[in-house]
Design a protein around this motif. Structure first.
Motif, PDB file in Angstrom:
ATOM      1  N   LEU A  63     -34.802 -28.586  10.490  1.00  0.00           N
ATOM      2  CA  LEU A  63     -33.942 -29.243  11.124  1.00  0.00           C
ATOM      3  C   LEU A  63     -34.386 -29.780  12.321  1.00  0.00           C
ATOM      4  O   LEU A  63     -34.809 -28.860  13.374  1.00  0.00           O
ATOM      5  CB  LEU A  63     -32.574 -28.720  11.156  1.00  0.00           C
ATOM      6  N   ALA A  64     -34.630 -30.909  12.679  1.00  0.00           N
ATOM      7  CA  ALA A  64     -35.218 -31.196  14.103  1.00  0.00           C
ATOM      8  C   ALA A  64     -33.977 -31.835  14.702  1.00  0.00           C
ATOM      9  O   ALA A  64     -33.736 -33.183  14.377  1.00  0.00           O
ATOM     10  CB  ALA A  64     -36.292 -32.341  13.781  1.00  0.00           C
ATOM     11  N   LEU A  65     -33.298 -31.540  15.516  1.00  0.00           N
ATOM     12  CA  LEU A  65     -31.754 -31.722  15.928  1.00  0.00           C
ATOM     13  C   LEU A  65     -32.071 -32.341  17.369  1.00  0.00           C
ATOM     14  O   LEU A  65     -32.577 -31.849  18.265  1.00  0.00           O
ATOM     15  CB  LEU A  65     -31.177 -30.724  15.884  1.00  0.00           C
ATOM     16  N   GLU A  66     -31.714 -33.572  17.370  1.00  0.00           N
ATOM     17  CA  GLU A  66     -31.567 -34.139  18.988  1.00  0.00           C
ATOM     18  C   GLU A  66     -30.097 -34.302  19.181  1.00  0.00           C
ATOM     19  O   GLU A  66     -29.399 -35.083  18.819  1.00  0.00           O
ATOM     20  CB  GLU A  66     -32.013 -35.694  19.045  1.00  0.00           C
ATOM     21  N   ALA A  67     -29.541 -33.312  20.322  1.00  0.00           N
ATOM     22  CA  ALA A  67     -28.305 -33.164  20.420  1.00  0.00           C
ATOM     23  C   ALA A  67     -28.362 -32.323  21.725  1.00  0.00           C
ATOM     24  O   ALA A  67     -29.190 -31.625  21.959  1.00  0.00           O
ATOM     25  CB  ALA A  67     -27.514 -32.279  19.561  1.00  0.00           C
ATOM     26  N   ASN A  68     -27.319 -32.259  22.398  1.00  0.00           N
ATOM     27  CA  ASN A  68     -26.799 -31.626  23.683  1.00  0.00           C
ATOM     28  C   ASN A  68     -26.360 -30.197  23.214  1.00  0.00           C
ATOM     29  O   ASN A  68     -25.052 -30.250  22.875  1.00  0.00           O
ATOM     30  CB  ASN A  68     -26.169 -32.206  24.846  1.00  0.00           C
ATOM     31  N   ALA A  69     -26.868 -29.364  22.655  1.00  0.00           N
ATOM     32  CA  ALA A  69     -26.543 -27.995  21.901  1.00  0.00           C
ATOM     33  C   ALA A  69     -27.301 -26.823  22.613  1.00  0.00           C
ATOM     34  O   ALA A  69     -28.459 -26.957  22.725  1.00  0.00           O
ATOM     35  CB  ALA A  69     -26.932 -28.222  20.582  1.00  0.00           C
ATOM     36  N   LEU A 129     -25.593 -22.286  19.115  1.00  0.00           N
ATOM     37  CA  LEU A 129     -25.136 -23.348  18.082  1.00  0.00           C
ATOM     38  C   LEU A 129     -25.974 -24.018  17.151  1.00  0.00           C
ATOM     39  O   LEU A 129     -25.347 -24.378  15.932  1.00  0.00           O
ATOM     40  CB  LEU A 129     -24.279 -24.244  19.241  1.00  0.00           C
ATOM     41  N   ALA A 130     -27.089 -24.311  17.588  1.00  0.00           N
ATOM     42  CA  ALA A 130     -27.965 -25.063  16.786  1.00  0.00           C
ATOM     43  C   ALA A 130     -28.348 -24.285  15.470  1.00  0.00           C
ATOM     44  O   ALA A 130     -28.253 -24.702  14.382  1.00  0.00           O
ATOM     45  CB  ALA A 130     -29.084 -25.574  17.365  1.00  0.00           C
ATOM     46  N   SER A 131     -28.470 -22.984  15.840  1.00  0.00           N
ATOM     47  CA  SER A 131     -28.981 -21.951  14.677  1.00  0.00           C
ATOM     48  C   SER A 131     -27.712 -21.781  13.543  1.00  0.00           C
ATOM     49  O   SER A 131     -27.864 -21.852  12.666  1.00  0.00           O
ATOM     50  CB  SER A 131     -29.182 -20.631  15.410  1.00  0.00           C
ATOM     51  N   GLN A 132     -26.407 -21.699  14.258  1.00  0.00           N
ATOM     52  CA  GLN A 132     -25.258 -21.759  13.408  1.00  0.00           C
ATOM     53  C   GLN A 132     -25.230 -22.898  12.579  1.00  0.00           C
ATOM     54  O   GLN A 132     -24.837 -22.768  11.273  1.00  0.00           O
ATOM     55  CB  GLN A 132     -24.006 -21.607  14.303  1.00  0.00           C
ATOM     56  N   PHE A 133     -25.346 -24.186  13.093  1.00  0.00           N
ATOM     57  CA  PHE A 133     -25.436 -25.221  12.367  1.00  0.00           C
ATOM     58  C   PHE A 133     -26.214 -25.303  11.471  1.00  0.00           C
ATOM     59  O   PHE A 133     -26.154 -25.821  10.304  1.00  0.00           O
ATOM     60  CB  PHE A 133     -25.519 -26.406  13.304  1.00  0.00           C
ATOM     61  N   ALA A 134     -27.648 -24.749  11.524  1.00  0.00           N
ATOM     62  CA  ALA A 134     -28.686 -24.854  10.591  1.00  0.00           C
ATOM     63  C   ALA A 134     -28.571 -24.023   9.414  1.00  0.00           C
ATOM     64  O   ALA A 134     -28.724 -24.220   8.367  1.00  0.00           O
ATOM     65  CB  ALA A 134     -29.810 -24.361  11.547  1.00  0.00           C
ATOM     66  N   ASP A 135     -27.640 -22.906   9.813  1.00  0.00           N
ATOM     67  CA  ASP A 135     -27.264 -21.865   8.658  1.00  0.00           C
ATOM     68  C   ASP A 135     -26.593 -22.697   7.807  1.00  0.00           C
ATOM     69  O   ASP A 135     -26.579 -22.496   6.369  1.00  0.00           O
ATOM     70  CB  ASP A 135     -26.576 -20.773   9.234  1.00  0.00           C
ATOM     71  N   LYS A 136     -25.586 -23.573   8.121  1.00  0.00           N
ATOM     72  CA  LYS A 136     -24.517 -24.284   7.295  1.00  0.00           C
ATOM     73  C   LYS A 136     -25.277 -25.345   6.576  1.00  0.00           C
ATOM     74  O   LYS A 136     -25.175 -25.450   5.332  1.00  0.00           O
ATOM     75  CB  LYS A 136     -23.558 -25.030   8.374  1.00  0.00           C
ATOM     76  N   VAL A 162     -21.532 -38.985  18.065  1.00  0.00           N
ATOM     77  CA  VAL A 162     -20.655 -37.896  18.392  1.00  0.00           C
ATOM     78  C   VAL A 162     -21.311 -36.908  19.339  1.00  0.00           C
ATOM     79  O   VAL A 162     -22.407 -36.755  19.111  1.00  0.00           O
ATOM     80  CB  VAL A 162     -19.656 -37.413  17.709  1.00  0.00           C
ATOM     81  N   ALA A 163     -20.458 -36.413  20.186  1.00  0.00           N
ATOM     82  CA  ALA A 163     -21.033 -35.247  21.011  1.00  0.00           C
ATOM     83  C   ALA A 163     -21.241 -34.032  19.950  1.00  0.00           C
ATOM     84  O   ALA A 163     -20.258 -33.729  19.208  1.00  0.00           O
ATOM     85  CB  ALA A 163     -20.300 -35.026  22.178  1.00  0.00           C
ATOM     86  N   PHE A 164     -22.488 -33.289  19.962  1.00  0.00           N
ATOM     87  CA  PHE A 164     -22.561 -32.321  18.979  1.00  0.00           C
ATOM     88  C   PHE A 164     -21.582 -31.223  19.254  1.00  0.00           C
ATOM     89  O   PHE A 164     -21.539 -30.599  20.471  1.00  0.00           O
ATOM     90  CB  PHE A 164     -24.085 -31.884  19.060  1.00  0.00           C
ATOM     91  N   ASN A 165     -20.986 -30.329  18.235  1.00  0.00           N
ATOM     92  CA  ASN A 165     -20.069 -29.446  18.396  1.00  0.00           C
ATOM     93  C   ASN A 165     -20.167 -28.490  17.189  1.00  0.00           C
ATOM     94  O   ASN A 165     -19.579 -27.506  17.136  1.00  0.00           O
ATOM     95  CB  ASN A 165     -18.524 -29.689  18.546  1.00  0.00           C
ATOM     96  N   GLY A 166     -21.333 -28.727  16.176  1.00  0.00           N
ATOM     97  CA  GLY A 166     -21.430 -27.962  15.247  1.00  0.00           C
ATOM     98  C   GLY A 166     -20.622 -27.769  14.184  1.00  0.00           C
ATOM     99  O   GLY A 166     -20.533 -27.012  13.227  1.00  0.00           O
ATOM    100  N   SER A 167     -19.492 -28.734  14.179  1.00  0.00           N
ATOM    101  CA  SER A 167     -18.332 -28.765  13.115  1.00  0.00           C
ATOM    102  C   SER A 167     -18.693 -28.910  11.901  1.00  0.00           C
ATOM    103  O   SER A 167     -19.714 -29.572  11.522  1.00  0.00           O
ATOM    104  CB  SER A 167     -17.457 -29.839  13.740  1.00  0.00           C
ATOM    105  N   ASP A 168     -18.109 -28.463  10.687  1.00  0.00           N
ATOM    106  CA  ASP A 168     -18.042 -28.658   9.416  1.00  0.00           C
ATOM    107  C   ASP A 168     -17.952 -30.138   9.164  1.00  0.00           C
ATOM    108  O   ASP A 168     -18.490 -30.517   8.238  1.00  0.00           O
ATOM    109  CB  ASP A 168     -17.183 -27.852   8.594  1.00  0.00           C
ATOM    110  N   GLN A 169     -17.210 -30.917  10.087  1.00  0.00           N
ATOM    111  CA  GLN A 169     -17.187 -32.365   9.779  1.00  0.00           C
ATOM    112  C   GLN A 169     -18.330 -33.128   9.777  1.00  0.00           C
ATOM    113  O   GLN A 169     -18.261 -34.186   9.103  1.00  0.00           O
ATOM    114  CB  GLN A 169     -15.963 -32.825  10.670  1.00  0.00           C
ATOM    115  N   LEU A 170     -19.463 -32.383  10.311  1.00  0.00           N
ATOM    116  CA  LEU A 170     -20.538 -33.224  10.535  1.00  0.00           C
ATOM    117  C   LEU A 170     -21.493 -33.050   9.107  1.00  0.00           C
ATOM    118  O   LEU A 170     -22.518 -33.739   9.042  1.00  0.00           O
ATOM    119  CB  LEU A 170     -21.313 -32.541  11.645  1.00  0.00           C
TER     120      LEU A 170
END
Length: 606
Positions: free
Chosen positions: A210-216, A220-227, A277-285
């Motif tokens: 996961l190559a993430l461009e976000a203010n995170a 939080l990025a690790s948690q999102f990567a797990d999803k 959107v601003a990154f929040n790690g939400s499941d909605q993403l």
């Protein structure tokens, strides 16, 4: 030497020349603050004295035309010593270079300020490249190997994410030919990297990044990567294995910040995802991640014959997008449910949308999914400045195809089969060996899988090549889900948007089957009075409708251009349907229903 030997020798020389030809790109950003790049494309060891350089008009994952040549200017050509070569612009996006003696270099300026999966974006904060929107290519040299070097802004500590193959240094990459190169989006910037490895079949490992461009934050990025990891695991269960990734890994190039445009674009070993959107790690993403990753199998390897090879010079019409995109949409949502990112109530909203697409959109009642697929050349991010009547003759092949996938899945499950195993067979017969398919091929796979030739022929005739209604109700009931009218007993005039004012101005096409359409009202007409009462705001109209019931007739005074007219409208009941869990309605969910539901919607990860 005989003529035959001379011919063989000549062919060998041509083959050696073809192998020796090389295309090299050099990309720099001297005016990055104003969204410009300087791009040089060099062609070496070519026997031709004249070559055609051009920008693309279409892009992998898109089917309509996109005039990328409009953002290219200051085009010039040079020989190996740096002297100018004659260059002629023969079309808006086509340039002919002559006087070539084995080598030619074309230089141009690219403007890019629309960061999404279809176009490109260049900014001091990051660089976002869809290759067809960025790079000129050379006609007749589509199979020549390619090298590209990115010269990053001085002092930047940016990294590069791409499915391009590694080159001689960290800023240089290669591709075996034009098709792979154009299918390889590239993201450059301050990227947060996460990776994981999962077991594939035969004990082999598949690597993901996961190559993430976000203010995170890193956590939080690790948690999102797990999803996202869980999505990759759940998707694998449908096909039983991951594909072989030629770049040695699969990469999610994800920009989740307010400065990109919303899009998701699948590629062979990667996907370009942009969510504004601003990154929040939400499941909605996660929906776009699930959808695009499923394309790794369905589209990228289970490939419609109509899209192979992809033509970069024109729109690409297909008969199979109801399957390529629609079945992917169905599984994108189903995987979220199976992985636990949606609850049952949320998934019932998805089912509601699919059932209504099939049963209550005008397009799905008039054209088949195959015909809807043909329309992609106009509607797939295509731009129309004139008004169209799409709402009355077209249904998007995304939800339309997904509604067919739902129908087939439920139908198969009622027979003790399931759509997952059908998809596995499509993968084994067409995806894994990369044999492009047609609509008839899919029907043949369904016949083989179900061992019922008549069932397959009937399903395709009615719901793929035809547009007959499908009875979802008894099949959903097997899962303890009730299909009912959303607004039983309520009077309805039609689903339209209004602009409030002295009257209610209709802002979109009225739809065939609605009372407004039947009465002759259409877009831009202004409803002045209903039953003699003024209707300046929508609440006025709603109050009048609430005082009536289906079957009642009401008078409507409206204005068409400069003419005031009077119409009589017969109200009907809103046909929109709703899928609801039995337990929500206080109804029983039997053990058999629960078993059916779990087999369909439960996780498949063991």
């Amino acid at each position: 030497m005989t003529k035959k030997l001379l011919s063989i020798f000549a062919l060998q020389i041509i083959a050696l020349n073809a192998l020796a030809q090389q295309i090299s790109y050099d990309v720099s950003f001297p005016n990055i603050v104003h969204h410009e790049a300087n791009i040089k494309v060099s062609v070496s060891d070519v026997p031709q004295h004249e070559l055609t350089f051009r920008m693309s008009r279409s892009s992998p994952g898109r089917y309509a035309t996109h005039e990328y040549g409009k953002n290219v200017y200051e085009v010039s050509a040079f020989d190996k010593s740096g002297k100018n070569l004659p260059i002629q612009r023969v079309d808006g996006d086509v340039y002919k270079v002559s006087g070539i003696n084995g080598f030619a270099r074309v230089e141009y300026t690219l403007y890019a300020n629309h960061a999404d999966g279809t176009y490109a974006g260049i900014d001091p904060s990051s660089i976002h490249l869809n290759m067809p929107a960025t790079f000129m290519w050379v006609k007749d040299l589509e199979k020549a190997p390619i090298e590209v070097k990115f010269n990053l802004p001085e002092g930047s500590k940016w990294t590069i994410a791409t499915q391009l193959l590694k080159g001689k240094d960290t800023h240089t990459f290669t591709a075996p030919g034009l098709q792979y190169f154009m299918d390889s989006p590239t993201k450059i910037g301050k990227l947060i990297w996460k990776e994981w490895t999962l077991e594939n079949i035969d004990g082999k490992q598949s690597k993901f990044k996961l190559a993430l461009e976000a203010n995170a934050s890193d956590s939080l990025a690790s948690q999102f990567a797990d999803k996202v990891k869980k999505i990759t695991q759940e998707a694998k269960t449908v096909f039983g294995e991951y594909p072989v990734f030629e770049s040695s890994q699969y990469t999610f190039l994800a920009s989740i910040n307010p400065y990109v445009k919303g899009d998701g674009m699948e590629h062979r070993n990667s996907t370009m995802i942009s969510i504004p959107v601003a990154f929040n790690g939400s499941d909605q993403l996660l929906g776009v991640f699930s959808h695009e990753f499923f394309h790794t199998w369905n589209v990228e390897r289970i490939r419609p014959k109509s899209l192979e090879p992809f033509n970069f010079e024109k729109s690409n019409m297909s008969f199979e997008l109801w399957f390529a995109e629609g079945f992917t949409q169905y599984y994108g949502d189903l995987i979220l449910e199976r992985a636990g990112f949606d609850d049952l109530a949320e998934y019932c909203q998805t089912l509601t949308a699919l059932v209504n697409t099939k049963e209550n959109t005008v397009g799905a009642k008039r054209i088949s999914p195959v015909q809807a697929s043909n329309m992609a050349v106009f509607v797939d991010a295509g731009v129309a400045v004139d008004k169209t009547n799409y709402p009355n003759f077209y249904a998007s092949y995304y939800p339309y195809g997904a509604s067919v996938a739902l129908a087939l899945d439920l139908e198969l499950r009622s027979k003790g089969l399931n759509l997952d195993d059908f998809m596995k067979m499509v993968w084994q017969k067409h995806g894994k060996p990369e044999i492009p398919y047609t609509v008839a091929d899919l029907q043949k796979v369904l016949s083989d899988y179900s061992k019922d030739k008549n069932f397959a022929a009937d399903f395709f005739a009615k719901y793929v090549n035809g547009h007959e209604s499908f009875n979802y109700k008894p099949l959903l009931a097997k899962a303890g889900l009730t299909l009912k009218r959303q607004s039983e007993g309520q009077a309805w005039i039609g689903d339209v948007r209004y602009k409030e004012g002295p009257g209610l101005t209709i802002l979109n096409n009225t739809l065939i089957g609605s009372p407004l359409y039947a009465a002759g009202l259409d877009i831009d007409d202004q409803i002045l009075k209903v039953e003699g009462k003024n209707t300046g705001i929508q609440n006025d109209l709603n109050a009048i409708l609430q005082s009536h019931k289906p079957g009642d007739k009401i008078t409507v005074e409206y204005k068409h251009r400069e003419e005031t007219k009077l119409a009589t409208i017969e109200l009907t009941e809103n046909p929109r349907l709703l899928v609801v869990p039995n337990e929500t309605l206080g109804q029983t969910v039997t053990p058999e229903m629960q078993k059916f539901r779990e087999a369909w919607l439960g996780t498949k990860i063991k």
